[in-house]
Design a protein around this motif. Structure first.
Motif, PDB file in Angstrom:
ATOM      1  N   LEU A   3       0.848  -1.177   0.000  1.00 19.98           N
ATOM      2  CA  LEU A   3       0.000   0.000   0.000  1.00 19.98           C
ATOM      3  C   LEU A   3       0.886   1.230   0.000  1.00 19.98           C
ATOM      4  O   LEU A   3       1.763   1.355   0.858  1.00 19.98           O
ATOM      5  CB  LEU A   3      -0.915   0.009   1.221  1.00 19.98           C
ATOM      6  N   GLN A   4       0.655   2.137  -0.925  1.00 20.04           N
ATOM      7  CA  GLN A   4       1.483   3.327  -1.053  1.00 20.04           C
ATOM      8  C   GLN A   4       0.606   4.554  -1.027  1.00 20.04           C
ATOM      9  O   GLN A   4      -0.179   4.786  -1.941  1.00 20.04           O
ATOM     10  CB  GLN A   4       2.288   3.280  -2.350  1.00 20.04           C
ATOM     11  N   ALA A   5       0.757   5.338   0.026  1.00 12.96           N
ATOM     12  CA  ALA A   5      -0.005   6.576   0.156  1.00 12.96           C
ATOM     13  C   ALA A   5       0.737   7.726  -0.497  1.00 12.96           C
ATOM     14  O   ALA A   5       1.977   7.766  -0.489  1.00 12.96           O
ATOM     15  CB  ALA A   5      -0.257   6.884   1.625  1.00 12.96           C
ATOM     16  N   SER A  20      -4.206   9.730  -1.853  1.00 15.50           N
ATOM     17  CA  SER A  20      -4.468   8.491  -2.576  1.00 15.50           C
ATOM     18  C   SER A  20      -3.666   7.368  -1.945  1.00 15.50           C
ATOM     19  O   SER A  20      -2.582   7.595  -1.407  1.00 15.50           O
ATOM     20  CB  SER A  20      -4.060   8.620  -4.051  1.00 15.50           C
ATOM     21  N   CYS A  21      -4.197   6.176  -2.023  1.00 17.06           N
ATOM     22  CA  CYS A  21      -3.482   4.997  -1.555  1.00 17.06           C
ATOM     23  C   CYS A  21      -3.665   3.911  -2.604  1.00 17.06           C
ATOM     24  O   CYS A  21      -4.772   3.401  -2.784  1.00 17.06           O
ATOM     25  CB  CYS A  21      -4.008   4.542  -0.203  1.00 17.06           C
ATOM     26  N   TRP A  35      -8.077   4.774   6.581  1.00 21.26           N
ATOM     27  CA  TRP A  35      -7.050   5.801   6.724  1.00 21.26           C
ATOM     28  C   TRP A  35      -6.828   6.055   8.209  1.00 21.26           C
ATOM     29  O   TRP A  35      -7.797   6.141   8.985  1.00 21.26           O
ATOM     30  CB  TRP A  35      -7.460   7.103   6.045  1.00 21.26           C
ATOM     31  N   THR A  77      -7.435   1.681  -5.732  1.00 20.91           N
ATOM     32  CA  THR A  77      -7.016   2.875  -5.022  1.00 20.91           C
ATOM     33  C   THR A  77      -8.120   3.355  -4.078  1.00 20.91           C
ATOM     34  O   THR A  77      -9.305   3.299  -4.434  1.00 20.91           O
ATOM     35  CB  THR A  77      -6.660   4.000  -6.008  1.00 20.91           C
ATOM     36  N   TYR A  94      -1.645   7.308   6.937  1.00 19.95           N
ATOM     37  CA  TYR A  94      -1.385   5.960   6.470  1.00 19.95           C
ATOM     38  C   TYR A  94      -2.682   5.304   5.999  1.00 19.95           C
ATOM     39  O   TYR A  94      -3.754   5.588   6.527  1.00 19.95           O
ATOM     40  CB  TYR A  94      -0.821   5.092   7.588  1.00 19.95           C
ATOM     41  N   CYS A  95      -2.544   4.394   5.059  1.00 17.94           N
ATOM     42  CA  CYS A  95      -3.688   3.569   4.696  1.00 17.94           C
ATOM     43  C   CYS A  95      -3.397   2.131   5.116  1.00 17.94           C
ATOM     44  O   CYS A  95      -2.235   1.732   5.282  1.00 17.94           O
ATOM     45  CB  CYS A  95      -3.990   3.640   3.208  1.00 17.94           C
ATOM     46  N   GLY A 114       0.920   0.707   4.789  1.00 14.32           N
ATOM     47  CA  GLY A 114       1.796   1.233   3.759  1.00 14.32           C
ATOM     48  C   GLY A 114       2.632   2.369   4.297  1.00 14.32           C
ATOM     49  O   GLY A 114       2.481   2.783   5.448  1.00 14.32           O
ATOM     50  N   THR A 117       2.083   9.389   4.166  1.00 16.74           N
ATOM     51  CA  THR A 117       2.331  10.645   3.474  1.00 16.74           C
ATOM     52  C   THR A 117       2.099  11.787   4.454  1.00 16.74           C
ATOM     53  O   THR A 117       1.119  11.783   5.202  1.00 16.74           O
ATOM     54  CB  THR A 117       1.431  10.767   2.231  1.00 16.74           C
TER      55      THR A 117
END
Length: 123
Positions: A3-5, A20-21, A35, A77, A94-95, A114, A117
């Motif tokens: 998972l990438q925020a 966005s995640c 979130w 997403t 974070y997500c 993930g 951000t």
């Protein structure tokens, strides 16, 4: 799964940001998504969550009416639209995901964290 925020940044109070995640690996549509945020020196706290199929949502009281969570199961997403931002919203966001067998607000059930951000709201 990864998972990438993204989407964080510096914004003035009253402004907006959209996080966005993106998920890679696994079956995104099979999981509830959430979130969370963690401010410096504080514990991580739940912000918002959205269920798998029907898109039910749940918000922390501190963000209800200002933040909106949504998901796109085609793009794998989940989003967090943040409006009317306040300095106290400053945190790393974070997500995470969880099985739908647990309640949306069951924070300990979330995992596969993930990278976060950073969101900074200036007064």
């Amino acid at each position: 799964v990864q998972l990438q925020a993204s989407g964080g940044g510096l914004v003035q109070a009253g402004g907006s940001l959209r996080l966005s995640c993106a998920a890679s690996g696994g079956t995104f549509s099979s999981y509830d998504m959430g979130w969370f945020r963690q401010a410096t020196g504080k514990e991580r706290e739940f912000v918002a969550a959205i269920s798998t199929t029907y898109g039910r949502t749940y918000y922390a009281g501190s963000v209800k009416g200002r933040f909106t969570i949504s998901r796109d199961n085609i793009k794998n997403t989940v989003y967090l639209q943040m409006n009317s931002l306040k300095p106290q919203d400053t945190a790393i966001y974070y997500c995470a995901r969880k099985s739908p067998m647990y309640a949306l607000d069951n924070a300990p059930a979330y995992g596969d964290w993930g990278q976060g951000t950073q969101v900074t709201v200036s007064s």
